[in-house]
Design a protein around this motif. Structure first.
Motif, PDB file in Angstrom:
ATOM      1  N   ALA A   1       0.472  -1.452  -0.250  1.00 51.81           N
ATOM      2  CA  ALA A   1       0.054  -0.060  -0.015  1.00 51.81           C
ATOM      3  C   ALA A   1       0.997   1.525  -0.390  1.00 51.81           C
ATOM      4  N   GLY A   2       1.827   1.452   0.914  1.00 55.27           N
ATOM      5  CA  GLY A   2       2.927   2.140   0.787  1.00 55.27           C
ATOM      6  C   GLY A   2       3.776   2.725  -0.644  1.00 55.27           C
ATOM      7  N   GLU A   3       3.305   2.502  -1.826  1.00 58.11           N
ATOM      8  CA  GLU A   3       3.953   2.503  -2.737  1.00 58.11           C
ATOM      9  C   GLU A   3       2.698   3.235  -3.900  1.00 58.11           C
ATOM     10  N   PHE A   4       1.933   3.624  -3.001  1.00 62.10           N
ATOM     11  CA  PHE A   4       0.947   3.964  -4.095  1.00 62.10           C
ATOM     12  C   PHE A   4       0.054   5.391  -3.390  1.00 62.10           C
ATOM     13  N   PRO A   5       0.734   6.378  -2.809  1.00 62.06           N
ATOM     14  CA  PRO A   5       0.276   7.104  -2.030  1.00 62.06           C
ATOM     15  C   PRO A   5      -0.504   8.105  -2.526  1.00 62.06           C
ATOM     16  N   ASP A   6      -1.497   7.544  -3.841  1.00 59.23           N
ATOM     17  CA  ASP A   6      -2.460   8.366  -4.034  1.00 59.23           C
ATOM     18  C   ASP A   6      -3.999   7.378  -3.879  1.00 59.23           C
ATOM     19  N   GLY A   7      -3.978   6.126  -3.515  1.00 57.32           N
ATOM     20  CA  GLY A   7      -4.898   5.298  -2.790  1.00 57.32           C
ATOM     21  C   GLY A   7      -4.760   4.574  -2.878  1.00 57.32           C
ATOM     22  N   LEU A   8      -5.274   3.130  -2.507  1.00 60.85           N
ATOM     23  CA  LEU A   8      -5.850   2.144  -2.266  1.00 60.85           C
ATOM     24  C   LEU A   8      -7.104   1.636  -2.179  1.00 60.85           C
ATOM     25  N   TRP A   9      -7.873   0.935  -2.576  1.00 59.88           N
ATOM     26  CA  TRP A   9      -9.324   0.694  -2.815  1.00 59.88           C
ATOM     27  C   TRP A   9      -9.860  -0.735  -2.833  1.00 59.88           C
ATOM     28  N   LEU A  10     -10.652  -1.257  -1.869  1.00 62.80           N
ATOM     29  CA  LEU A  10     -11.360  -2.452  -2.785  1.00 62.80           C
ATOM     30  C   LEU A  10     -12.291  -2.090  -2.695  1.00 62.80           C
ATOM     31  N   VAL A  11     -13.224  -3.408  -3.907  1.00 58.79           N
ATOM     32  CA  VAL A  11     -14.390  -3.111  -4.452  1.00 58.79           C
ATOM     33  C   VAL A  11     -14.914  -4.494  -4.854  1.00 58.79           C
ATOM     34  N   GLU A  12     -16.012  -4.451  -3.583  1.00 59.18           N
ATOM     35  CA  GLU A  12     -16.642  -6.147  -3.665  1.00 59.18           C
ATOM     36  C   GLU A  12     -17.710  -6.032  -5.015  1.00 59.18           C
ATOM     37  N   LEU A  13     -17.549  -6.651  -6.040  1.00 64.58           N
ATOM     38  CA  LEU A  13     -18.371  -7.004  -7.061  1.00 64.58           C
ATOM     39  C   LEU A  13     -19.694  -8.553  -6.656  1.00 64.58           C
ATOM     40  N   ALA A  14     -19.626  -8.693  -5.653  1.00 65.35           N
ATOM     41  CA  ALA A  14     -19.815 -10.416  -5.610  1.00 65.35           C
ATOM     42  C   ALA A  14     -21.353 -10.120  -5.695  1.00 65.35           C
ATOM     43  N   CYS A  15     -21.553  -9.336  -4.682  1.00 66.33           N
ATOM     44  CA  CYS A  15     -23.510  -9.458  -5.246  1.00 66.33           C
ATOM     45  C   CYS A  15     -23.468  -8.355  -6.466  1.00 66.33           C
ATOM     46  N   LEU A  16     -23.381  -7.598  -6.337  1.00 66.84           N
ATOM     47  CA  LEU A  16     -23.541  -6.164  -8.164  1.00 66.84           C
ATOM     48  C   LEU A  16     -23.743  -7.788  -8.919  1.00 66.84           C
ATOM     49  N   THR A  17     -25.354  -7.128  -9.766  1.00 63.82           N
ATOM     50  CA  THR A  17     -25.111  -7.777 -10.590  1.00 63.82           C
ATOM     51  C   THR A  17     -25.820  -7.838 -12.338  1.00 63.82           C
ATOM     52  N   ASP A  18     -25.779  -5.828 -12.414  1.00 66.00           N
ATOM     53  CA  ASP A  18     -25.770  -4.688 -13.688  1.00 66.00           C
ATOM     54  C   ASP A  18     -24.972  -4.275 -13.527  1.00 66.00           C
ATOM     55  N   PRO A  19     -24.562  -5.093 -14.931  1.00 67.02           N
ATOM     56  CA  PRO A  19     -23.031  -4.288 -15.366  1.00 67.02           C
ATOM     57  C   PRO A  19     -23.316  -2.546 -15.696  1.00 67.02           C
ATOM     58  N   TYR A  20     -24.690  -1.795 -15.563  1.00 59.69           N
ATOM     59  CA  TYR A  20     -24.325  -0.130 -15.187  1.00 59.69           C
ATOM     60  C   TYR A  20     -23.528   0.015 -14.703  1.00 59.69           C
ATOM     61  N   LEU A  21     -23.973  -0.677 -13.258  1.00 63.51           N
ATOM     62  CA  LEU A  21     -23.399   0.001 -11.871  1.00 63.51           C
ATOM     63  C   LEU A  21     -22.455  -0.598 -11.658  1.00 63.51           C
ATOM     64  N   LEU A  22     -21.627  -0.918 -12.206  1.00 58.53           N
ATOM     65  CA  LEU A  22     -20.267  -1.025 -11.887  1.00 58.53           C
ATOM     66  C   LEU A  22     -18.909  -0.167 -11.797  1.00 58.53           C
ATOM     67  N   ALA A  23     -19.159   0.879 -13.114  1.00 57.18           N
ATOM     68  CA  ALA A  23     -18.249   1.979 -13.066  1.00 57.18           C
ATOM     69  C   ALA A  23     -18.739   2.895 -11.853  1.00 57.18           C
ATOM     70  N   GLU A  24     -20.518   3.046 -11.563  1.00 62.87           N
ATOM     71  CA  GLU A  24     -21.110   3.456  -9.961  1.00 62.87           C
ATOM     72  C   GLU A  24     -20.564   2.843  -8.729  1.00 62.87           C
ATOM     73  N   THR A  25     -19.938   1.991  -8.795  1.00 64.15           N
ATOM     74  CA  THR A  25     -19.681   1.082  -7.570  1.00 64.15           C
ATOM     75  C   THR A  25     -18.508   1.106  -7.461  1.00 64.15           C
ATOM     76  N   VAL A  26     -17.140   1.229  -8.672  1.00 63.12           N
ATOM     77  CA  VAL A  26     -16.552   1.643  -8.002  1.00 63.12           C
ATOM     78  C   VAL A  26     -15.857   3.292  -7.863  1.00 63.12           C
ATOM     79  N   ALA A  27     -16.297   3.965  -8.263  1.00 66.40           N
ATOM     80  CA  ALA A  27     -17.032   5.701  -8.121  1.00 66.40           C
ATOM     81  C   ALA A  27     -17.064   5.103  -6.391  1.00 66.40           C
ATOM     82  N   ASP A  28     -17.981   4.647  -5.538  1.00 65.83           N
ATOM     83  CA  ASP A  28     -18.494   5.636  -4.293  1.00 65.83           C
ATOM     84  C   ASP A  28     -17.493   4.890  -3.769  1.00 65.83           C
ATOM     85  N   SER A  29     -16.956   3.216  -4.353  1.00 64.45           N
ATOM     86  CA  SER A  29     -15.303   2.990  -3.068  1.00 64.45           C
ATOM     87  C   SER A  29     -14.996   3.611  -2.884  1.00 64.45           C
TER      88      SER A  29
END
Length: 679
Positions: A47-75
């Motif tokens: 993590a220390g090698e990425f000073p601008d952020g480390l994000w975990l996005v859990e996709l297991a329960c996401l079924t609508d592809p339209y909301l993929l980018a929205e879910t990433v942005a929200d995380s």
């Protein structure tokens, strides 16, 4: 509850090396092999090698592809509210940053994930992606790492840890069933445990499930049962590779009482977490009465099949994906899938209606609860929109959640559901009329004014009884305000306020109108009337326990003070508005408050702080795709703040501090603006 991480040192080192060498690393393997835990631990190491952020996005329960980018942005906390493509927003925001994005459980969205990852990697040179799934993404440059089962030594250590036997044998003690019966070496049962782990293919989830049984049964007794289960699963022709996980799952199933088995199956309809109320509402029935759900749920927690988590909205529970999949198979065999899904859908519609009714006075509490249930609301929408018979329910749900879309920074997702439901159900009715004006409101707030006007025209055409006339006029006033036609906005909003007063509609109608009317009056150069309108509106907020509209009015108060040159008053009101905006994740209100505070502190002598805040605010405008809310009403404040700071600092120092602020996270900028301690 978080458990200890056992073993995997060599694998962690290998994954870390791959992340350093490749911009996309995908960990593949069967369910339960430990992909998520391995990826998470490797990400922590680097993590220390990425000073601008480390994000975990859990996709297991996401079924609508339209909301993929929205879910990433929200995380990422990137609450874009514009009508731009979210992929473009993400790419622009990530472009200057050195960051790591972890996408967990991608196999059911491979095409959508692959497309998004390819776009982001091409547009953001400092980004690296670590993905997990049961198959590769197929993106050029992808490095695939098949996650192996645990080494036997690590598997035994995990079994001991999860069974609460970590210290057994270290001082000559025995585990239960140790000695010759346990197949132990040195009396600690290690050989028996090793045989059990090997029989389970050293798959972590299978071992964790088996560990529960070691509380009452020795490894030597469990291992023959494993072979019996293999024969059951494979028809007696010998074990198929990785059927050991299903065998362990079957063990856990047999260990359960009939009520626990039934509850396990019914809980599989939830997307991610749930609370006790939801479990009782959705899962009770037949041989499982509501009064028995808590006791039964406790049994599943004790068997490690359900995990308990503390959450700001209260205690929540969840099942691992593989456990949920097993439960879903049993629910299908029981023939209850449709019925339980129907109860799930109905529960979340009732919850939305209850929230809408109780929104005044309990807004922060309800906002936290609704956000915690966001994935289950998505599941409810999915169920409604997959079946034409339930499309009207989907339309009702989308309209009922107006406060979530409008007040809580979820414009894009709200518009998606509103547009989809409106397209599916074209039958006239009050649910459709409401969905049309809510959709117009959302589109207007996104700056998509032409679309907002089109929805309003349809709303009026489908509402011959003018049941929503006040809302249509209100939103038309908002559009006029955003187009800069302030006299027309004042006229329309006065008309809408009179309608809402006559109808007794305070929450979604009258109070928002007060805010918009005050803003229009101020923009039209009528400050005294602005103050009168705000005072009336805030008195109503106080009477109804309304916090969101009050926050909006606090900002307009700050703007009015700014117009009069009242620096301290503007600062006080802007900070009050910003404090409330943070409670609702209100991006727009947050950024305009930060700009107002930047002006005020620059005037009061802290021009350096003002420059940093201006940089942070501009970063939000840039990443959100909004052009100062699509209207010139906010631009003068920003220009005056810049002028004040440049005059005090000089152009060079201003540019330096502005650039520093541009790289600040909005959450940090908000703390900075509120003079809070930054850890």
């Amino acid at each position: 509850m978080e458990t200890t991480f056992v073993g995997r040192r060599a694998e962690i080192a290998q994954v870390v090396r791959l992340i350093r060498e490749s911009r996309l690393v995908t960990l593949t393997g069967l369910g339960g092999v430990g992909k998520t835990r391995l990826a998470g631990r490797a990400a922590e190491e680097i993590a220390g090698e990425f000073p601008d952020g480390l994000w975990l996005v859990e996709l297991a329960c996401l079924t609508d592809p339209y909301l993929l980018a929205e879910t990433v942005a929200d995380s990422m906390g990137l609450a874009d509210q514009s009508a731009r493509q979210q992929e473009e927003v993400l790419a622009d925001w990530l472009s200057p940053r050195r960051s790591l994005l972890m996408l967990d459980t991608c196999e059911h969205l491979v095409e959508a994930v692959a497309s998004l990852v390819d776009t982001l990697l091409r547009r953001a040179p400092g980004l690296r992606v670590l993905a997990t799934g049961r198959q590769p993404l197929g993106v050029p440059g992808e490095h695939i790492y098949p996650v192996p089962p645990l080494p036997v030594e690590d598997a035994v250590a995990l079994l001991r840890d999860r069974a609460g036997l970590a210290g057994a044998g270290t001082a000559g003690g025995d585990v239960e069933g140790g000695g010759d019966e346990g197949g132990g070496v040195g009396g600690d049962g290690s050989a028996g445990m090793a045989a059990l782990c090997e029989g389970l293919d050293c798959i972590p989830l299978a071992i964790e499930l088996a560990a529960v049984q070691l509380r009452t049964v020795s490894p030597a007794l469990l291992t023959p049962q494993l072979h019996d289960r293999y024969r059951l699963l494979t028809g007696g022709d010998g074990p198929m590779r990785h059927e050991s996980l299903r065998a362990a799952m079957g063990w856990s199933h047999e260990l359960c009482t009939p009520a626990e088995r039934l509850l396990w199956a019914r809980l599989s309809v939830f997307a991610a977490g749930f609370d006790l109320e939801a479990a009782e509402r959705v899962c009770a029935g037949g041989p499982l009465p509501s009064g028995l759900v808590l006791e039964t749920l406790t049994g599943l927690v004790d068997k490690s099949l359900v995990q308990r988590e503390d959450h700001p909205a209260g205690v929540r529970l969840r099942m691992l994906d593989t456990v949920r999949e097993f439960g879903a198979e049993w629910l299908l065999l029981l023939g209850e899938t449709g019925a339980v899904q129907g109860r799930h859908r109905d529960h979340y519609l009732r919850l939305a209606r209850r929230c809408a009714a109780e929104w005044p006075g309990r807004q922060v509490e309800w906002y936290g609860r609704i956000r915690a249930e966001q994935r289950n609301f998505r599941k409810a929408f999915e169920l409604c929109l997959a079946d034409p018979e339930w499309s009207r329910t989907g339309l009702d749900l989308a309209g009922t959640l107006w406060f979530l879309w409008v007040c809580c920074g979820m414009l894009r997702e709200g518009r998606h559901y509103l547009e989809t439901a409106l397209g599916m159900d074209t039958r006239p009715g009050p649910e459709r009329v409401r969905a049309l004006w809510v959709c117009a409101w959302v589109a207007a707030l996104q700056g998509d004014l032409d679309a907002a006007e089109e929805r309003l025209d349809r709303c009026r055409a489908e509402d011959p009884g003018e049941s929503a006339a006040g809302y249509a006029t209100q939103i038309e006033g908002l559009i006029s305000l955003m187009r800069g036609d302030y006299p027309r906005a004042v006229e329309l909003l006065d008309e809408a306020m009179a309608w809402h007063m006559a109808e007794g509609d305070v929450l979604s109608g009258l109070l928002p109108c007060y805010t918009l009317a005050a803003l229009s009056l101020l923009a039209a150069g009528r400050p005294e009337e602005t103050m009168e309108t705000l005072s009336e509106g805030q008195a109503l907020c106080e009477a109804h326990g309304e916090e969101w509209s009050r926050a909006q009015m606090e900002y307009v108060f700050a703007w009015a003070e700014h117009v009069k040159g009242g620096t301290s008053g503007a600062l006080r009101h802007a900070r009050a508005a910003l404090t409330a905006a943070r409670l609702f994740d209100d991006l727009l209100l947050s950024v305009v408050c930060v700009e107002m505070i930047a002006w005020a502190v620059a005037v009061e002598g802290a021009a350096g702080s003002g420059a940093r805040l201006l940089g942070a605010a501009q970063a939000v405008w840039d990443s959100s795709g909004l052009s100062q809310f699509g209207s010139p009403i906010f631009i003068p404040i920003r220009k005056r703040a810049v002028h004040q700071a440049v005059r005090a600092l000089g152009g060079g120092e201003f540019d330096t501090l502005y650039a520093e602020g541009h790289h600040l996270d909005l959450g940090i900028a908000v703390k900075y603006a509120l003079e809070e301690k930054i850890s």
